[in-house]
Motif scaffolding. Structure first.
Motif, PDB file in Angstrom:
ATOM      1  N   PRO A  13       0.771  -1.224   0.000  1.00 17.18           N
ATOM      2  CA  PRO A  13       0.000   0.000   0.000  1.00 17.18           C
ATOM      3  C   PRO A  13       0.815   1.295   0.000  1.00 17.18           C
ATOM      4  O   PRO A  13       0.326   2.325  -0.434  1.00 17.18           O
ATOM      5  CB  PRO A  13      -0.731  -0.086   1.340  1.00 17.18           C
ATOM      6  CG  PRO A  13       0.268  -0.718   2.251  1.00 17.18           C
ATOM      7  CD  PRO A  13       1.065  -1.671   1.376  1.00 17.18           C
ATOM      8  N   ALA A  14       2.054   1.291   0.570  1.00 17.22           N
ATOM      9  CA  ALA A  14       2.734   2.541   0.908  1.00 17.22           C
ATOM     10  C   ALA A  14       3.050   3.374  -0.329  1.00 17.22           C
ATOM     11  O   ALA A  14       3.662   2.889  -1.279  1.00 17.22           O
ATOM     12  CB  ALA A  14       4.013   2.259   1.686  1.00 17.22           C
ATOM     13  N   THR A  15       2.675   4.647  -0.291  1.00 14.85           N
ATOM     14  CA  THR A  15       2.902   5.568  -1.405  1.00 14.85           C
ATOM     15  C   THR A  15       3.511   6.881  -0.928  1.00 14.85           C
ATOM     16  O   THR A  15       4.295   7.503  -1.642  1.00 14.85           O
ATOM     17  CB  THR A  15       1.576   5.843  -2.142  1.00 14.85           C
ATOM     18  OG1 THR A  15       1.053   4.603  -2.634  1.00 14.85           O
ATOM     19  CG2 THR A  15       1.770   6.789  -3.308  1.00 14.85           C
ATOM     20  N   MET A  16       3.127   7.308   0.273  1.00 10.81           N
ATOM     21  CA  MET A  16       3.743   8.466   0.915  1.00 10.81           C
ATOM     22  C   MET A  16       4.286   8.017   2.270  1.00 10.81           C
ATOM     23  O   MET A  16       3.728   7.120   2.904  1.00 10.81           O
ATOM     24  CB  MET A  16       2.726   9.589   1.122  1.00 10.81           C
ATOM     25  CG  MET A  16       2.082  10.093  -0.145  1.00 10.81           C
ATOM     26  SD  MET A  16       0.883  11.416   0.194  1.00 10.81           S
ATOM     27  CE  MET A  16       1.982  12.768   0.626  1.00 10.81           C
ATOM     28  N   MET A  17       5.380   8.664   2.720  1.00 10.21           N
ATOM     29  CA  MET A  17       5.983   8.274   3.984  1.00 10.21           C
ATOM     30  C   MET A  17       6.549   9.497   4.689  1.00 10.21           C
ATOM     31  O   MET A  17       7.228  10.320   4.055  1.00 10.21           O
ATOM     32  CB  MET A  17       7.102   7.249   3.735  1.00 10.21           C
ATOM     33  CG  MET A  17       7.952   6.922   4.961  1.00 10.21           C
ATOM     34  SD  MET A  17       7.083   5.953   6.198  1.00 10.21           S
ATOM     35  CE  MET A  17       7.089   4.341   5.398  1.00 10.21           C
ATOM     36  N   GLN A  18       6.268   9.612   5.968  1.00  9.90           N
ATOM     37  CA  GLN A  18       6.944  10.602   6.809  1.00  9.90           C
ATOM     38  C   GLN A  18       8.239   9.932   7.275  1.00  9.90           C
ATOM     39  O   GLN A  18       8.278   9.255   8.286  1.00  9.90           O
ATOM     40  CB  GLN A  18       6.060  11.007   7.999  1.00  9.90           C
ATOM     41  CG  GLN A  18       6.698  12.005   8.944  1.00  9.90           C
ATOM     42  CD  GLN A  18       7.028  13.342   8.309  1.00  9.90           C
ATOM     43  OE1 GLN A  18       6.372  13.742   7.359  1.00  9.90           O
ATOM     44  NE2 GLN A  18       8.038  14.023   8.826  1.00  9.90           N
ATOM     45  N   GLN A  19       9.299  10.113   6.494  1.00 10.51           N
ATOM     46  CA  GLN A  19      10.515   9.328   6.701  1.00 10.51           C
ATOM     47  C   GLN A  19      11.569  10.044   7.545  1.00 10.51           C
ATOM     48  O   GLN A  19      12.608   9.472   7.845  1.00 10.51           O
ATOM     49  CB  GLN A  19      11.115   8.939   5.348  1.00 10.51           C
ATOM     50  CG  GLN A  19      11.489  10.127   4.473  1.00 10.51           C
ATOM     51  CD  GLN A  19      11.633   9.765   3.008  1.00 10.51           C
ATOM     52  OE1 GLN A  19      10.881   8.937   2.493  1.00 10.51           O
ATOM     53  NE2 GLN A  19      12.610  10.347   2.344  1.00 10.51           N
ATOM     54  N   GLU A  20      11.297  11.288   7.941  1.00 11.38           N
ATOM     55  CA  GLU A  20      12.174  11.972   8.869  1.00 11.38           C
ATOM     56  C   GLU A  20      11.383  12.345  10.117  1.00 11.38           C
ATOM     57  O   GLU A  20      10.158  12.435  10.073  1.00 11.38           O
ATOM     58  CB  GLU A  20      12.800  13.219   8.230  1.00 11.38           C
ATOM     59  CG  GLU A  20      11.816  14.299   7.836  1.00 11.38           C
ATOM     60  CD  GLU A  20      12.508  15.522   7.220  1.00 11.38           C
ATOM     61  OE1 GLU A  20      13.532  15.347   6.553  1.00 11.38           O
ATOM     62  OE2 GLU A  20      12.007  16.639   7.430  1.00 11.38           O
ATOM     63  N   PRO A  21      12.053  12.536  11.244  1.00 10.79           N
ATOM     64  CA  PRO A  21      11.329  12.785  12.492  1.00 10.79           C
ATOM     65  C   PRO A  21      10.454  14.034  12.439  1.00 10.79           C
ATOM     66  O   PRO A  21      10.780  15.019  11.790  1.00 10.79           O
ATOM     67  CB  PRO A  21      12.454  12.958  13.511  1.00 10.79           C
ATOM     68  CG  PRO A  21      13.622  12.231  12.928  1.00 10.79           C
ATOM     69  CD  PRO A  21      13.502  12.424  11.454  1.00 10.79           C
ATOM     70  N   THR A  22       9.328  13.952  13.133  1.00 10.15           N
ATOM     71  CA  THR A  22       8.442  15.092  13.324  1.00 10.15           C
ATOM     72  C   THR A  22       7.944  15.051  14.755  1.00 10.15           C
ATOM     73  O   THR A  22       8.088  14.018  15.435  1.00 10.15           O
ATOM     74  CB  THR A  22       7.253  15.057  12.340  1.00 10.15           C
ATOM     75  OG1 THR A  22       6.430  16.195  12.541  1.00 10.15           O
ATOM     76  CG2 THR A  22       6.419  13.800  12.528  1.00 10.15           C
ATOM     77  N   ASP A  23       7.401  16.146  15.224  1.00  8.10           N
ATOM     78  CA  ASP A  23       6.930  16.183  16.606  1.00  8.10           C
ATOM     79  C   ASP A  23       5.418  16.143  16.698  1.00  8.10           C
ATOM     80  O   ASP A  23       4.848  16.394  17.743  1.00  8.10           O
ATOM     81  CB  ASP A  23       7.453  17.436  17.315  1.00  8.10           C
ATOM     82  CG  ASP A  23       6.992  18.725  16.633  1.00  8.10           C
ATOM     83  OD1 ASP A  23       6.280  18.630  15.608  1.00  8.10           O
ATOM     84  OD2 ASP A  23       7.352  19.802  17.115  1.00  8.10           O
ATOM     85  N   ARG A  24       4.766  15.809  15.587  1.00  5.19           N
ATOM     86  CA  ARG A  24       3.308  15.821  15.598  1.00  5.19           C
ATOM     87  C   ARG A  24       2.745  14.584  14.913  1.00  5.19           C
ATOM     88  O   ARG A  24       3.362  13.992  14.026  1.00  5.19           O
ATOM     89  CB  ARG A  24       2.775  17.074  14.902  1.00  5.19           C
ATOM     90  CG  ARG A  24       2.974  17.080  13.393  1.00  5.19           C
ATOM     91  CD  ARG A  24       2.364  18.300  12.733  1.00  5.19           C
ATOM     92  NE  ARG A  24       3.182  19.486  12.946  1.00  5.19           N
ATOM     93  CZ  ARG A  24       2.856  20.675  12.464  1.00  5.19           C
ATOM     94  NH1 ARG A  24       1.738  20.833  11.779  1.00  5.19           N
ATOM     95  NH2 ARG A  24       3.650  21.716  12.653  1.00  5.19           N
ATOM     96  N   SER A  25       1.564  14.211  15.348  1.00  4.03           N
ATOM     97  CA  SER A  25       0.835  13.114  14.723  1.00  4.03           C
ATOM     98  C   SER A  25       0.059  13.634  13.519  1.00  4.03           C
ATOM     99  O   SER A  25      -0.191  14.834  13.399  1.00  4.03           O
ATOM    100  CB  SER A  25      -0.122  12.508  15.744  1.00  4.03           C
ATOM    101  OG  SER A  25      -0.949  11.542  15.161  1.00  4.03           O
TER     102      SER A  25
END
Length: 605
Positions: free
Chosen positions: A373-385
């Motif tokens: 399924p994966a097409t987009m990814m938050q691949q670097e750290p973030t501080d929010r959901s």
């Protein structure tokens, strides 16, 4: 706050077209792609023959299958399938949930090009859901069906739709018509296994995965070898630590869904990892089993839905030893299915810092059954959901923005399905004139001036509606907001208001939680009447109304439903998602009551 350093920085290319559409692509190149899933199995059976690939609970311990043992059994089962004359046109229906034999049968079928069609076990185990099972049988036309236990699945196996179909069971019981799974493990020396395996190509259909059926009858997504193999390369491109050491999971997510069965299962197989089947679930009565399993084995990656993470966080707070084990080797916390509540997010961050002095990558992605399924990814750290990131390698996103820069999402790439099984009309409808898959999902930029900040999911275009005033209501995001507002009183809810003057909400309550809190529930012909509960909901909605402006987000009325959502009636999918249209249609009398101010069960603001 210190975080693990093994991540890939976002880098996105943007193209703005004259017609206003936006194309997004990753600036990173797609890495090497396997031709078929068996390439992974053969590679790791040679490189790490004794490493555990798959395991399930057996008594007080685990039944574990190494990579070399898995390959040997997969080849034997594949030979048995060939001896039965099976091939691309003879699918296998898998009616049971996750398990070692389920995994072996799936890989054996893929080894020689036989499609499998895993369906939700609830379709077989819940009498009222047999209609969904019948639909899947009629659509797929299987030659073989598999269950783990013939006695447990006896009622479903007696369906006329399965007449003439060979049934295989790991535990055949006393049913003499059922083939023991052990018979498949005997293999057949009279077939040319190598020749059949050589015919499997990237275009070979490996699975037929059923859509949830939340908006229409479930469709069969043809999932090819290429889709699955490309997607694992895309995931490893985005999460480079997957290639640096073999991952491990203790996972319950069901294999009839693309997240558990393709994303997670294949992530272990492609990277030489170990998959421990968690036979618990994040529901009352079964979550204790998950905690027992985690006390024995913990993962380097953890996947779950938000409610599961909420339950896990509470348990970790109460168990120091488990907390230490859980975080000791953890690289990734990955949520899907909905946005993770920010307090749960921050709870895991704080706990990770306390235990190991750094935070694993906490992230999510976006994709559909049709995209592998994966097409987009938050691949670097973030501080929010709630952020789903940037396009993965090899795909192109096509965004069609409205005046508020809310974008309809379309996608093209090698991880996108060729079409729906035996449904050319739906296949044609699914793609636009440029060959982009029309997802029906909406996205917004985290920061329109910095596309590398990624995007956030903003609901389904089809769930939006207009009030009589002409005001658009974004129902999906509003539903998420209202679940947070009414937690933990509501398990789910339906936003109403199409062609009406006000927005309402139909609440499915957490009855056990309400009783624990002392609410004395009284059923009133489909709705609950409880002055204390009505007063608490009124207080929360009124407080929220004071903090917002505009009619597009204000909830003006509510009703608490006394009958839970029904899977047999189609109100709930196998994933546990509500079919909103079905709820509104089946309960149209309650919908009318919701807009009657004189009804004593209605809460008005």
């Amino acid at each position: 706050m210190k975080r693990t350093s093994q991540f890939l920085k976002h880098s996105v290319a943007r193209e703005d077209r004259p017609d206003g559409t936006i194309l997004l692509r990753s600036n990173y190149e797609l890495g090497p792609v396997a031709e078929k899933t068996a390439d992974w199995l053969r590679h790791w059976a040679n490189e790490a023959p004794d490493r555990v690939f798959i395991a399930e609970r057996s008594g007080a311990g685990w039944r574990e299958e190494s990579y070399s043992a898995t390959l040997e059994k997969v080849q034997a089962i594949a030979a048995s399938l060939l001896a039965r004359g099976m091939g691309p046109d003879t699918p296998i229906l898998i009616m049971s949930g996750n398990g070692v034999d389920h995994g072996l049968l799936s890989l054996a079928a893929q080894y020689v090009g036989v499609p499998t069609a895993p369906v939700a076990e609830q379709y077989s185990l819940i009498h009222g859901a047999h209609g969904r099972l019948q639909h899947a049988i009629e659509l797929v036309g299987p030659k073989m069906a598999y269950v783990v236990d013939a006695d447990q699945y006896g009622e479903a196996l007696a369906l006329d739709a399965l007449n003439g179909i060979e049934v295989v069971a790991s535990r055949p019981g006393q049913n003499g018509k059922v083939t023991p799974f052990a018979d498949l493990l005997k293999g057949d020396a009279g077939v040319d296994l190598a020749a059949a395996h050589a015919k499997v190509t990237p275009d070979t259909v490996a699975k037929i995965l059923m859509t949830s059926g939340s908006t229409s009858a479930p469709k069969g997504v043809m999932t090819t070898q290429r889709m699955m193999c490309v997607n694992q390369t895309q995931l490893a491109d985005s999460l480079p630590f997957l290639r640096e050491r073999p991952p491990r999971v203790v996972d319950w997510l069901p294999w009839n869904h693309v997240f558990g069965g393709s994303h997670n299962f294949n992530m272990m197989l492609s990277n030489g990892g170990s998959y421990y089947v968690d036979d618990g679930k994040p529901v009352k009565g079964l979550f204790e089993r998950t905690l027992e399993n985690l006390s024995m084995v913990t993962g380097s990656l953890v996947f779950n839905v938000p409610v599961g993470f909420g339950m896990l966080l509470a348990a970790l707070r109460e168990d120091t030893a488990l907390r230490q084990r859980f975080f000791a080797d953890l690289d990734l916390i990955f949520y899907a299915g909905a946005s993770l509540p920010q307090d749960v997010w921050e709870g895991f961050e704080a706990m990770a810092m306390e235990v190991k002095g750094e935070v694993p990558l906490m992230t999510s992605s976006w994709g559909l059954t049709e995209t592998a399924p994966a097409t987009m990814m938050q691949q670097e750290p973030t501080d929010r959901s709630g952020v789903v990131g940037v396009p993965m390698t090899g795909v192109t996103l096509k965004l069609i923005p409205d005046a508020d820069m809310r974008c309809e999402m379309r996608v093209k790439g090698p991880n996108v399905m060729p079409g729906y099984f035996q449904n050319p009309d739906k296949t044609a409808e699914a793609f636009d004139e440029e060959g982009f898959f029309v997802t029906g999902d909406a996205m917004v930029f985290v920061d329109p001036d910095d596309i590398d900040r990624g995007m956030k999911f903003d609901g389904r275009i089809s769930e939006d509606f207009k009030l009589l005033t002409g005001t658009w209501v974004r129902a999906a995001q509003l539903r998420i907001d209202m679940l947070a507002c009414l937690a933990p009183l509501a398990t789910d809810l339906v936003i109403t208001g199409a062609d009406r003057n006000q927005i309402g909400v139909m609440v499915f309550p957490d009855v056990a939680e309400l009783k624990r809190e002392g609410f004395d529930l009284t059923d009133d012909n489909g709705a609950y009447r409880c002055k204390l509960l009505q007063g608490e909901i009124h207080r929360r909605l009124a407080e929220r109304a004071r903090e917002i402006s505009g009619s597009s987000t204000k909830i003006s009325r509510a009703i608490v439903l006394s009958e839970p959502a029904s899977m047999p009636e189609g109100e709930m999918t196998a994933k546990g998602n509500l079919n909103f249209r079905k709820v509104l249609t089946r309960r149209k009398d309650l919908l009318e009551r919701l807009y009657d101010d004189a009804d004593p069960a209605i809460i008005t603001i």
